[in-house]
Design a protein around this motif. Structure first.
Motif, PDB file in Angstrom:
ATOM      1  N   ALA A 110      26.879  -4.849 -48.046  1.00 31.79           N
ATOM      2  CA  ALA A 110      28.330  -4.879 -48.248  1.00 31.79           C
ATOM      3  C   ALA A 110      29.045  -4.174 -47.108  1.00 31.79           C
ATOM      4  O   ALA A 110      30.093  -4.630 -46.635  1.00 31.79           O
ATOM      5  N   GLY A 111      28.480  -3.055 -46.648  1.00 23.87           N
ATOM      6  CA  GLY A 111      29.081  -2.319 -45.537  1.00 23.87           C
ATOM      7  C   GLY A 111      29.131  -3.144 -44.270  1.00 23.87           C
ATOM      8  O   GLY A 111      30.131  -3.130 -43.547  1.00 23.87           O
ATOM      9  N   LEU A 164      39.135  -1.181 -42.703  1.00 23.66           N
ATOM     10  CA  LEU A 164      37.922  -1.847 -43.167  1.00 23.66           C
ATOM     11  C   LEU A 164      36.733  -1.539 -42.259  1.00 23.66           C
ATOM     12  O   LEU A 164      35.601  -1.368 -42.732  1.00 23.66           O
ATOM     13  N   LEU A 165      36.984  -1.475 -40.968  1.00 25.09           N
ATOM     14  CA  LEU A 165      35.920  -1.161 -40.010  1.00 25.09           C
ATOM     15  C   LEU A 165      35.322   0.216 -40.311  1.00 25.09           C
ATOM     16  O   LEU A 165      34.102   0.380 -40.408  1.00 25.09           O
ATOM     17  N   GLY A 166      36.205   1.201 -40.446  1.00 27.16           N
ATOM     18  CA  GLY A 166      35.735   2.560 -40.714  1.00 27.16           C
ATOM     19  C   GLY A 166      35.058   2.684 -42.066  1.00 27.16           C
ATOM     20  O   GLY A 166      34.012   3.329 -42.191  1.00 27.16           O
ATOM     21  N   GLY A 220      31.033   3.644 -42.823  1.00 29.40           N
ATOM     22  CA  GLY A 220      30.580   4.709 -43.699  1.00 29.40           C
ATOM     23  C   GLY A 220      29.739   4.190 -44.847  1.00 29.40           C
ATOM     24  O   GLY A 220      28.783   4.829 -45.276  1.00 29.40           O
ATOM     25  N   MET A 221      30.062   3.000 -45.332  1.00 28.15           N
ATOM     26  CA  MET A 221      29.365   2.424 -46.479  1.00 28.15           C
ATOM     27  C   MET A 221      27.906   2.111 -46.174  1.00 28.15           C
ATOM     28  O   MET A 221      27.003   2.462 -46.927  1.00 28.15           O
ATOM     29  N   TYR A 222      27.664   1.432 -45.045  1.00 19.97           N
ATOM     30  CA  TYR A 222      26.275   1.073 -44.771  1.00 19.97           C
ATOM     31  C   TYR A 222      25.469   2.254 -44.227  1.00 19.97           C
ATOM     32  O   TYR A 222      24.255   2.318 -44.377  1.00 19.97           O
ATOM     33  N   MET A 223      26.145   3.220 -43.622  1.00 17.56           N
ATOM     34  CA  MET A 223      25.427   4.377 -43.092  1.00 17.56           C
ATOM     35  C   MET A 223      24.824   5.231 -44.198  1.00 17.56           C
ATOM     36  O   MET A 223      23.718   5.757 -44.059  1.00 17.56           O
TER      37      MET A 223
END
Length: 208
Positions: free
Chosen positions: A14-15, A116-118, A122-125
């Motif tokens: 999703a990230g 959305l980029l930021g 953070g989401m996939y990290m």
């Protein structure tokens, strides 16, 4: 155990999708300039052809090679998956998203793209399945030099923007804003997604 892995995969995929959508939106708002890395990607595209997503993948491979030299280890499989999926999704979103015509539409696309980029970053990290090449480089600066995420990200953004500008990539006020504003967004997104991940899995994800 399996449930935790499923959540990691969900955050990871999703990230990447959210991140790629954010990048595509900032490019659609190019009247303001584009993000630093895309200044470089577009500059390379103008001079050598290929798509923005393809150049994202090629530069990603180069960055991973540099990281491997410094860390003496190969990146996680997720890092390669992130690199290829991000490049592919960027080109897909650039193809399906309509062009922003007015200045207002360009501003909205660019601003939403940064958020959305930021957030996607953070989401996939926090999934800790392997970060993308550019974030691998960012984390290398953080761990090796003791820099904050903000400082490492900003230094990278400014550096690649300069190289991209020399190659003829589009630079504008949005590029400057993204160079100095994306670092804080990523740092905020990391903290927020770490909390979301903990609520979903009960497991802390310490990326930094």
């Amino acid at each position: 155990m399996k449930q935790g892995f499923y959540w990691r995969c969900l955050f990871f995929l999703a990230g990447i999708i959210v991140l790629s959508l954010g990048i595509a939106l900032t490019i659609k708002g190019q009247m303001l300039g584009v993000g630093s890395w895309d200044v470089l990607h577009i500059g390379l595209q103008k001079n050598l052809g290929l798509t923005v997503g393809t150049w994202s993948i090629i530069l990603g491979l180069l960055i991973l090679a540099i990281d491997s030299l410094f860390t003496k280890r190969l990146p996680k499989a997720g890092t390669y998956l992130d690199m290829f999926l991000t490049g592919i999704f960027i080109d897909i979103f650039l193809f399906v998203l309509p062009d922003a015509q007015s200045l207002l539409e360009q501003c909205i696309a660019f601003g939403l793209g940064i958020i959305l980029l930021g957030f996607g970053c953070g989401m996939y990290m926090v999934a800790n399945l392997g970060v993308g090449p550019r974030d691998t480089l960012m984390l290398l600066l953080v761990h090796r030099l003791g820099w904050s995420v903000n400082r490492a990200r900003t230094t990278m953004e400014v550096g690649v923007a300069v190289v991209g500008f020399i190659l003829g990539g589009p630079v504008g006020i949005g590029t400057v804003f993204m160079a100095f504003g994306l670092g804080p967004v990523v740092q905020w997104a990391l903290k927020l997604n770490e909390k979301l991940f903990y609520r979903a899995t009960g497991v802390e994800s310490a990326v930094i």
